[in-house]
Design an enzyme around this catalytic site. Structure first.
Site, PDB file in Angstrom:
ATOM      1  N   ASP A  35       0.832  -1.219   0.000  1.00 15.61           N
ATOM      2  CA  ASP A  35       0.000   0.000   0.000  1.00 15.61           C
ATOM      3  C   ASP A  35       0.859   1.258   0.000  1.00 15.61           C
ATOM      4  OD1 ASP A  35      -2.406   1.341  -0.057  1.00 15.61           O
ATOM      5  OD2 ASP A  35      -2.598   1.401   2.132  1.00 15.61           O
ATOM      6  N   ASN A  84       1.161   3.389  -2.982  1.00 16.72           N
ATOM      7  CA  ASN A  84       1.644   3.786  -4.313  1.00 16.72           C
ATOM      8  C   ASN A  84       1.142   5.176  -4.717  1.00 16.72           C
ATOM      9  OD1 ASN A  84       2.740   1.267  -4.514  1.00 16.72           O
ATOM     10  ND2 ASN A  84       1.231   0.462  -5.971  1.00 16.72           N
ATOM     11  N   HIS A 116       2.052   3.122  -9.125  1.00 10.34           N
ATOM     12  CA  HIS A 116       1.792   1.692  -9.369  1.00 10.34           C
ATOM     13  C   HIS A 116       2.926   1.069 -10.193  1.00 10.34           C
ATOM     14  CE1 HIS A 116      -1.988   2.178  -7.505  1.00 10.34           C
ATOM     15  NE2 HIS A 116      -2.609   2.775  -8.509  1.00 10.34           N
ATOM     16  N   THR A 166     -11.176  -6.814  -4.039  1.00 14.39           N
ATOM     17  CA  THR A 166     -12.523  -6.823  -4.630  1.00 14.39           C
ATOM     18  C   THR A 166     -13.133  -5.413  -4.573  1.00 14.39           C
ATOM     19  OG1 THR A 166     -13.343  -7.635  -2.483  1.00 14.39           O
ATOM     20  CG2 THR A 166     -13.123  -9.259  -4.200  1.00 14.39           C
ATOM     21  N   TRP A 213     -12.188  -2.315  -7.462  1.00 11.66           N
ATOM     22  CA  TRP A 213     -12.946  -2.057  -8.703  1.00 11.66           C
ATOM     23  C   TRP A 213     -13.684  -0.719  -8.609  1.00 11.66           C
ATOM     24  CZ3 TRP A 213     -11.887  -4.852 -12.805  1.00 11.66           C
ATOM     25  CH2 TRP A 213     -11.560  -6.204 -12.681  1.00 11.66           C
ATOM     26  N   LEU A 252      10.647 -20.482  -4.736  1.00  8.91           N
ATOM     27  CA  LEU A 252       9.617 -19.722  -4.019  1.00  8.91           C
ATOM     28  C   LEU A 252       8.293 -19.685  -4.802  1.00  8.91           C
ATOM     29  CD1 LEU A 252      10.059 -16.337  -2.257  1.00  8.91           C
ATOM     30  CD2 LEU A 252       8.484 -16.424  -4.175  1.00  8.91           C
ATOM     31  N   SER A 271      -7.941  -4.644   5.551  1.00  2.00           N
ATOM     32  CA  SER A 271      -8.591  -4.330   4.275  1.00  2.00           C
ATOM     33  C   SER A 271      -9.049  -5.561   3.492  1.00  2.00           C
ATOM     34  CB  SER A 271      -7.670  -3.452   3.401  1.00  2.00           C
ATOM     35  OG  SER A 271      -7.397  -2.231   4.045  1.00  2.00           O
TER      36      SER A 271
HETATM   37  C1  IPE Z   1      -5.423  -2.654   0.095  1.00  8.27           C
HETATM   38  O1  IPE Z   1      -5.116  -1.317  -0.124  1.00  8.27           O
HETATM   39  C2  IPE Z   1      -5.446  -3.412  -1.191  1.00  8.27           C
HETATM   40  C3  IPE Z   1      -4.179  -3.497  -1.922  1.00  8.27           C
HETATM   41  C4  IPE Z   1      -3.007  -3.053  -1.536  1.00  8.27           C
HETATM   42  C5  IPE Z   1      -4.265  -4.166  -3.178  1.00  8.27           C
HETATM   43  P1  IPE Z   1      -6.255  -0.202  -0.228  1.00  8.27           P
HETATM   44  O2  IPE Z   1      -5.541   1.085  -0.462  1.00  8.27           O
HETATM   45  O3  IPE Z   1      -7.263  -0.601  -1.224  1.00  8.27           O
HETATM   46  O4  IPE Z   1      -6.904  -0.256   1.227  1.00  8.27           O
HETATM   47  P2  IPE Z   1      -7.787   0.807   2.027  1.00  8.27           P
HETATM   48  O5  IPE Z   1      -8.860   1.260   1.098  1.00  8.27           O
HETATM   49  O6  IPE Z   1      -6.885   1.926   2.424  1.00  8.27           O
HETATM   50  O7  IPE Z   1      -8.277   0.061   3.226  1.00  8.27           O
HETATM   51  C1  IPE Z   2      -1.782   0.166  -3.303  1.00  9.16           C
HETATM   52  O1  IPE Z   2      -1.499   1.526  -3.367  1.00  9.16           O
HETATM   53  C2  IPE Z   2      -2.040  -0.436  -4.664  1.00  9.16           C
HETATM   54  C3  IPE Z   2      -3.445  -0.788  -4.924  1.00  9.16           C
HETATM   55  C4  IPE Z   2      -4.419  -0.740  -4.074  1.00  9.16           C
HETATM   56  C5  IPE Z   2      -3.747  -1.246  -6.253  1.00  9.16           C
HETATM   57  P1  IPE Z   2      -2.673   2.594  -3.357  1.00  9.16           P
HETATM   58  O2  IPE Z   2      -3.100   2.852  -4.755  1.00  9.16           O
HETATM   59  O3  IPE Z   2      -3.758   2.176  -2.434  1.00  9.16           O
HETATM   60  O4  IPE Z   2      -1.923   3.868  -2.778  1.00  9.16           O
HETATM   61  P2  IPE Z   2      -2.471   4.883  -1.705  1.00  9.16           P
HETATM   62  O5  IPE Z   2      -2.864   4.079  -0.504  1.00  9.16           O
HETATM   63  O6  IPE Z   2      -3.642   5.588  -2.318  1.00  9.16           O
HETATM   64  O7  IPE Z   2      -1.313   5.793  -1.433  1.00  9.16           O
HETATM   65 MG    MG Z   3      -4.118   2.467  -0.463  1.00 13.41          MG
END
Ligand code: IPE
Ligand code: IPE
Ligand code: MG
Length: 248
Positions: A23, A25, A40, A69, A72, A134, A193
């Site tokens: 998380d 990005n 990303h 999920t 989306w 792995l 999450s």
């Molecule tokens: C969790 O991150 C999902 C992934 C890293 C793929 P999110 O950014 O979607 O989570 P929330 O919305 O902050 O809980």
């Molecule tokens: C995690 O990074 C990647 C995905 C959920 C696909 P985020 O896109 O959630 O990045 P932040 O949390 O908004 O910084």
């Molecule tokens: Mg995030």
């Protein structure tokens, strides 16, 4: 596979199974005045480096959350970019994983992806199925609740009339892997999450403010160091625990 709620699973100094929520990005990119999707792209590079570092360290299973999920519901252009990135990485990076003897798996609903992505996933899994290095599992269109429900529904449709851990396990997405020893979430949030809800029952949790694109080998070493200091009791008392030697 041993269930952590029944017996104490075999575990060691190095986690056998590492689960990661990648998380941060979007915030990483925003800090640099760049569009979120740039984060990303950087994040994918981080995953490649982490996979190599984990394989070298002796981690057997690395499971990463790439798309939930609920993701989306993000703006269509961000979802579209992520799907393209997924497809490209299936096309470009799988060969390298294969050459290094790694196994690739994808867990999640899958049917909602475009046909090229579904084909790419199937080809990658087939190509690397016999590898013994792995196992990298990508959770994409994955949700912990979805996983438990799909497993229960499969077990019922196979004739089970009452569910217990043994009947459910083979149908869970990671049914053939040991439960995660260590969970890492980058990006500063301290929540699950809807990631591996069933499998994290006795996993050691580690949260860091480091944003995913900045998560390097040093950051990984810090997480593993923290893991090593934990006493994993699985409901027992300290005195009841086997010593490291007895565990081996
Ligand atoms: C969790 O991150 C999902 C992934 C890293 C793929 P999110 O950014 O979607 O989570 P929330 O919305 O902050 O809980
Ligand atoms: C995690 O990074 C990647 C995905 C959920 C696909 P985020 O896109 O959630 O990045 P932040 O949390 O908004 O910084
Ligand atoms: Mg995030």
């Amino acid at each position: 596979m041993t269930s952590s709620t029944q017996t104490i699973p075999k575990h060691n100094e190095v986690p056998r199974h590492l689960a990661v929520i990648m998380d941060g990005n979007g915030r990483w990119a925003k800090k640099r005045m760049m569009p979120r999707v740039f984060g990303h792209k950087k994040g994918l590079e981080t995953l490649e480096r982490l996979t190599i570092a984990c394989a070298r360290m002796g981690v057997e299973y690395l499971t990463v959350f790439a798309f939930s999920t609920e993701n989306w519901r993000r703006p269509a252009d961000e979802v579209g970019f992520l799907m393209n990135l997924f497809l490209q990485s299936l096309q470009r990076h799988v060969q390298r994983l294969h050459e290094n003897g790694l196994r690739l798996k994808v867990i999640g609903e899958r049917t909602r992806f475009s046909p090229p992505i579904i084909n790419g996933i199937e080809a990658a899994e087939r190509l690397t199925a016999a590898n013994t290095g792995l196992t990298l599992t990508i959770a994409a269109d994955y949700g912990g609740r979805w996983d438990i429900l799909q497993a229960a529904n499969q077990a019922l449709s196979q004739g089970a009339s009452r569910l217990d851990e043994e009947t459910l396990r083979p149908y869970l997405s990671l049914g053939d892997a040991p439960e995660p020893d260590l969970f890492i979430r980058t990006g500063g949030e301290t929540r699950i999450s809807n990631f591996l809800l069933w499998q994290l029952a006795y996993t050691e949790l580690y949260f860091t403010d480091t944003l995913w694109p900045d998560f390097d080998d040093k950051a990984l070493a810090l997480a593993v160091q923290s893991y090593r200091q934990r006493e994993r009791r699985f409901g027992r008392t300290t005195e009841q625990l086997p010593t490291a030697q007895q565990r081996d």
